[in-house]
Scaffold this motif. Structure first.
Motif, PDB file in Angstrom:
ATOM      1  N   ALA A   1      -3.187   7.149  -1.973  1.00  0.00           N
ATOM      2  CA  ALA A   1      -4.519   7.702  -2.258  1.00  0.00           C
ATOM      3  C   ALA A   1      -4.483   8.638  -3.451  1.00  0.00           C
ATOM      4  O   ALA A   1      -5.402   8.630  -4.285  1.00  0.00           O
ATOM      5  CB  ALA A   1      -5.055   8.428  -1.027  1.00  0.00           C
ATOM      6  N   VAL A   2      -3.423   9.433  -3.573  1.00  0.00           N
ATOM      7  CA  VAL A   2      -3.314  10.375  -4.691  1.00  0.00           C
ATOM      8  C   VAL A   2      -3.059   9.628  -6.001  1.00  0.00           C
ATOM      9  O   VAL A   2      -3.659   9.922  -7.035  1.00  0.00           O
ATOM     10  CB  VAL A   2      -2.192  11.402  -4.413  1.00  0.00           C
ATOM     11  CG1 VAL A   2      -1.847  12.206  -5.656  1.00  0.00           C
ATOM     12  CG2 VAL A   2      -2.598  12.316  -3.274  1.00  0.00           C
ATOM     13  N   ARG A   3      -2.179   8.634  -5.979  1.00  0.00           N
ATOM     14  CA  ARG A   3      -1.803   7.925  -7.202  1.00  0.00           C
ATOM     15  C   ARG A   3      -2.850   6.932  -7.690  1.00  0.00           C
ATOM     16  O   ARG A   3      -3.064   6.792  -8.880  1.00  0.00           O
ATOM     17  CB  ARG A   3      -0.481   7.199  -7.001  1.00  0.00           C
ATOM     18  CG  ARG A   3       0.687   8.126  -6.889  1.00  0.00           C
ATOM     19  CD  ARG A   3       1.958   7.326  -6.655  1.00  0.00           C
ATOM     20  NE  ARG A   3       3.055   8.192  -6.370  1.00  0.00           N
ATOM     21  CZ  ARG A   3       4.133   8.292  -7.127  1.00  0.00           C
ATOM     22  NH1 ARG A   3       4.230   7.586  -8.224  1.00  0.00           N
ATOM     23  NH2 ARG A   3       5.100   9.111  -6.795  1.00  0.00           N
ATOM     24  N   SER A   4      -3.479   6.201  -6.757  1.00  0.00           N
ATOM     25  CA  SER A   4      -4.379   5.137  -7.217  1.00  0.00           C
ATOM     26  C   SER A   4      -5.773   5.185  -6.606  1.00  0.00           C
ATOM     27  O   SER A   4      -6.561   4.288  -6.842  1.00  0.00           O
ATOM     28  CB  SER A   4      -3.748   3.772  -6.951  1.00  0.00           C
ATOM     29  OG  SER A   4      -3.490   3.621  -5.580  1.00  0.00           O
ATOM     30  N   GLY A   5      -6.061   6.171  -5.790  1.00  0.00           N
ATOM     31  CA  GLY A   5      -7.407   6.331  -5.266  1.00  0.00           C
ATOM     32  C   GLY A   5      -7.548   5.863  -3.831  1.00  0.00           C
ATOM     33  O   GLY A   5      -6.712   5.129  -3.298  1.00  0.00           O
ATOM     34  N   GLY A   6      -8.642   6.281  -3.229  1.00  0.00           N
ATOM     35  CA  GLY A   6      -8.906   5.984  -1.834  1.00  0.00           C
ATOM     36  C   GLY A   6      -9.141   4.516  -1.563  1.00  0.00           C
ATOM     37  O   GLY A   6      -8.765   4.007  -0.499  1.00  0.00           O
ATOM     38  N   ALA A   7      -9.760   3.806  -2.503  1.00  0.00           N
ATOM     39  CA  ALA A   7     -10.035   2.377  -2.294  1.00  0.00           C
ATOM     40  C   ALA A   7      -8.732   1.582  -2.191  1.00  0.00           C
ATOM     41  O   ALA A   7      -8.614   0.705  -1.327  1.00  0.00           O
ATOM     42  CB  ALA A   7     -10.902   1.837  -3.423  1.00  0.00           C
ATOM     43  N   GLN A   8      -7.780   1.890  -3.038  1.00  0.00           N
ATOM     44  CA  GLN A   8      -6.488   1.201  -2.975  1.00  0.00           C
ATOM     45  C   GLN A   8      -5.734   1.557  -1.688  1.00  0.00           C
ATOM     46  O   GLN A   8      -5.071   0.702  -1.095  1.00  0.00           O
ATOM     47  CB  GLN A   8      -5.624   1.560  -4.193  1.00  0.00           C
ATOM     48  CG  GLN A   8      -6.148   1.009  -5.489  1.00  0.00           C
ATOM     49  CD  GLN A   8      -6.152  -0.514  -5.483  1.00  0.00           C
ATOM     50  OE1 GLN A   8      -5.241  -1.140  -4.977  1.00  0.00           O
ATOM     51  NE2 GLN A   8      -7.202  -1.098  -6.043  1.00  0.00           N
ATOM     52  N   ALA A   9      -5.854   2.795  -1.259  1.00  0.00           N
ATOM     53  CA  ALA A   9      -5.209   3.205  -0.005  1.00  0.00           C
ATOM     54  C   ALA A   9      -5.814   2.447   1.174  1.00  0.00           C
ATOM     55  O   ALA A   9      -5.096   2.067   2.100  1.00  0.00           O
ATOM     56  CB  ALA A   9      -5.343   4.714   0.193  1.00  0.00           C
ATOM     57  N   LEU A  10      -7.130   2.207   1.135  1.00  0.00           N
ATOM     58  CA  LEU A  10      -7.772   1.439   2.203  1.00  0.00           C
ATOM     59  C   LEU A  10      -7.304  -0.015   2.209  1.00  0.00           C
ATOM     60  O   LEU A  10      -7.276  -0.660   3.254  1.00  0.00           O
ATOM     61  CB  LEU A  10      -9.287   1.498   2.074  1.00  0.00           C
ATOM     62  CG  LEU A  10      -9.927   2.814   2.506  1.00  0.00           C
ATOM     63  CD1 LEU A  10     -11.419   2.804   2.204  1.00  0.00           C
ATOM     64  CD2 LEU A  10      -9.676   3.081   3.973  1.00  0.00           C
ATOM     65  N   LEU A  11      -6.949  -0.542   1.050  1.00  0.00           N
ATOM     66  CA  LEU A  11      -6.434  -1.912   0.986  1.00  0.00           C
ATOM     67  C   LEU A  11      -4.989  -2.000   1.495  1.00  0.00           C
ATOM     68  O   LEU A  11      -4.564  -3.043   1.993  1.00  0.00           O
ATOM     69  CB  LEU A  11      -6.519  -2.453  -0.437  1.00  0.00           C
ATOM     70  CG  LEU A  11      -7.937  -2.644  -0.997  1.00  0.00           C
ATOM     71  CD1 LEU A  11      -7.883  -3.039  -2.459  1.00  0.00           C
ATOM     72  CD2 LEU A  11      -8.691  -3.667  -0.185  1.00  0.00           C
ATOM     73  N   LEU A  12      -4.244  -0.907   1.375  1.00  0.00           N
ATOM     74  CA  LEU A  12      -2.854  -0.876   1.860  1.00  0.00           C
ATOM     75  C   LEU A  12      -2.740  -0.492   3.335  1.00  0.00           C
ATOM     76  O   LEU A  12      -1.768  -0.858   3.994  1.00  0.00           O
ATOM     77  CB  LEU A  12      -2.039   0.119   1.034  1.00  0.00           C
ATOM     78  CG  LEU A  12      -1.820  -0.219  -0.433  1.00  0.00           C
ATOM     79  CD1 LEU A  12      -1.160   0.952  -1.142  1.00  0.00           C
ATOM     80  CD2 LEU A  12      -0.967  -1.463  -0.559  1.00  0.00           C
ATOM     81  N   ALA A  13      -3.722   0.220   3.836  1.00  0.00           N
ATOM     82  CA  ALA A  13      -3.650   0.787   5.191  1.00  0.00           C
ATOM     83  C   ALA A  13      -3.434  -0.239   6.302  1.00  0.00           C
ATOM     84  O   ALA A  13      -2.636   0.020   7.211  1.00  0.00           O
ATOM     85  CB  ALA A  13      -4.905   1.612   5.468  1.00  0.00           C
ATOM     86  N   PRO A  14      -4.103  -1.414   6.300  1.00  0.00           N
ATOM     87  CA  PRO A  14      -3.917  -2.297   7.456  1.00  0.00           C
ATOM     88  C   PRO A  14      -2.481  -2.775   7.641  1.00  0.00           C
ATOM     89  O   PRO A  14      -2.046  -2.999   8.766  1.00  0.00           O
ATOM     90  CB  PRO A  14      -4.869  -3.460   7.192  1.00  0.00           C
ATOM     91  CG  PRO A  14      -5.150  -3.421   5.742  1.00  0.00           C
ATOM     92  CD  PRO A  14      -5.049  -1.983   5.342  1.00  0.00           C
ATOM     93  N   TRP A  15      -1.729  -2.891   6.560  1.00  0.00           N
ATOM     94  CA  TRP A  15      -0.349  -3.375   6.673  1.00  0.00           C
ATOM     95  C   TRP A  15       0.521  -2.335   7.357  1.00  0.00           C
ATOM     96  O   TRP A  15       1.339  -2.669   8.226  1.00  0.00           O
ATOM     97  CB  TRP A  15       0.188  -3.734   5.294  1.00  0.00           C
ATOM     98  CG  TRP A  15      -0.742  -4.680   4.609  1.00  0.00           C
ATOM     99  CD1 TRP A  15      -1.586  -4.397   3.582  1.00  0.00           C
ATOM    100  CD2 TRP A  15      -0.994  -6.036   4.967  1.00  0.00           C
ATOM    101  NE1 TRP A  15      -2.339  -5.503   3.273  1.00  0.00           N
ATOM    102  CE2 TRP A  15      -1.992  -6.530   4.103  1.00  0.00           C
ATOM    103  CE3 TRP A  15      -0.479  -6.895   5.934  1.00  0.00           C
ATOM    104  CZ2 TRP A  15      -2.473  -7.820   4.167  1.00  0.00           C
ATOM    105  CZ3 TRP A  15      -0.962  -8.183   5.999  1.00  0.00           C
ATOM    106  CH2 TRP A  15      -1.945  -8.632   5.122  1.00  0.00           C
TER     107      TRP A  15
END
Length: 183
Positions: free
Chosen positions: A34-48
């Motif tokens: 989330a810090v490096r690439s933003g909240g949207a990218q973190a949401l895409l990584l979260a399910p894994w």
């Protein structure tokens, strides 16, 4: 009349510690994303990462054996079985706890107690000086079975852990959305 005691839970040793460590690592990775690439990218990584946490939860924490005076509740991964003590004919330990029912069915308990190793006795001590609470889980289950309330017409109930199955379905859908959003 005896007082009602809460169910005795037999769980795989160290499972809660493993789950907490995995949760801390997943949280650190998600915060970093989330810090490096933003909240949207973190949401895409979260399910894994949440799928991994879900697997650790189902294998280590949800899979357990709970016993009280009325019977034993066994959860193996997503499958739950409630067995009244009147149906249990034998409690044995092989690789895991095995409950043999009166109809010959053997219920193997994935998340179950294990026999403890014999304690070493110091040079100044005798066996009688040992701690009475150091008995293994099998002996505790045998005591619960002996103190059981007899229910001759009780039936074995088999169900699924629907809360974990629904959580898995939500995570799988979330992961599919993440895959389609990135392509």
């Amino acid at each position: 009349m005896r007082e009602a005691r809460p169910a005795r839970v037999f769980r795989v040793t160290g499972s809660v510690v493993l789950f907490v460590l995995c949760a801390l690592v997943a949280a650190a990775l998600l915060i970093d994303a989330a810090v490096r690439s933003g909240g949207a990218q973190a949401l895409l990584l979260a399910p894994w990462m949440l799928l991994v946490l879900w697997a650790v939860y189902v294998v280590g924490i949800a899979s357990d054996v709970r016993a009280d005076r009325s019977g034993v509740h066994v959860q193996n991964l997503l499958h739950r079985t409630w067995i009244p003590w009147s149906r249990v004919k034998r409690i044995a330990m092989r690789w895991q706890l095995e409950l043999t029912l009166d109809d010959g069915v053997v219920v193997r308990c994935f998340g179950s107690p294990a026999r403890s190793r014999p304690r070493r006795i110091g040079p100044e001590r005798t066996r009688e000086d040992g701690n009475e609470t150091a008995e293994d889980g099998i002996a505790r289950m045998q005591r619960l079975r002996l103190d059981a309330e007899i229910q001759p017409d009780a039936v074995v109930v088999r169900t699924w852990d629907w809360a974990s199955i629904i959580a898995l379905a939500v995570l799988v859908v979330w992961a599919a959305v993440a895959v389609f959003a990135t392509r």
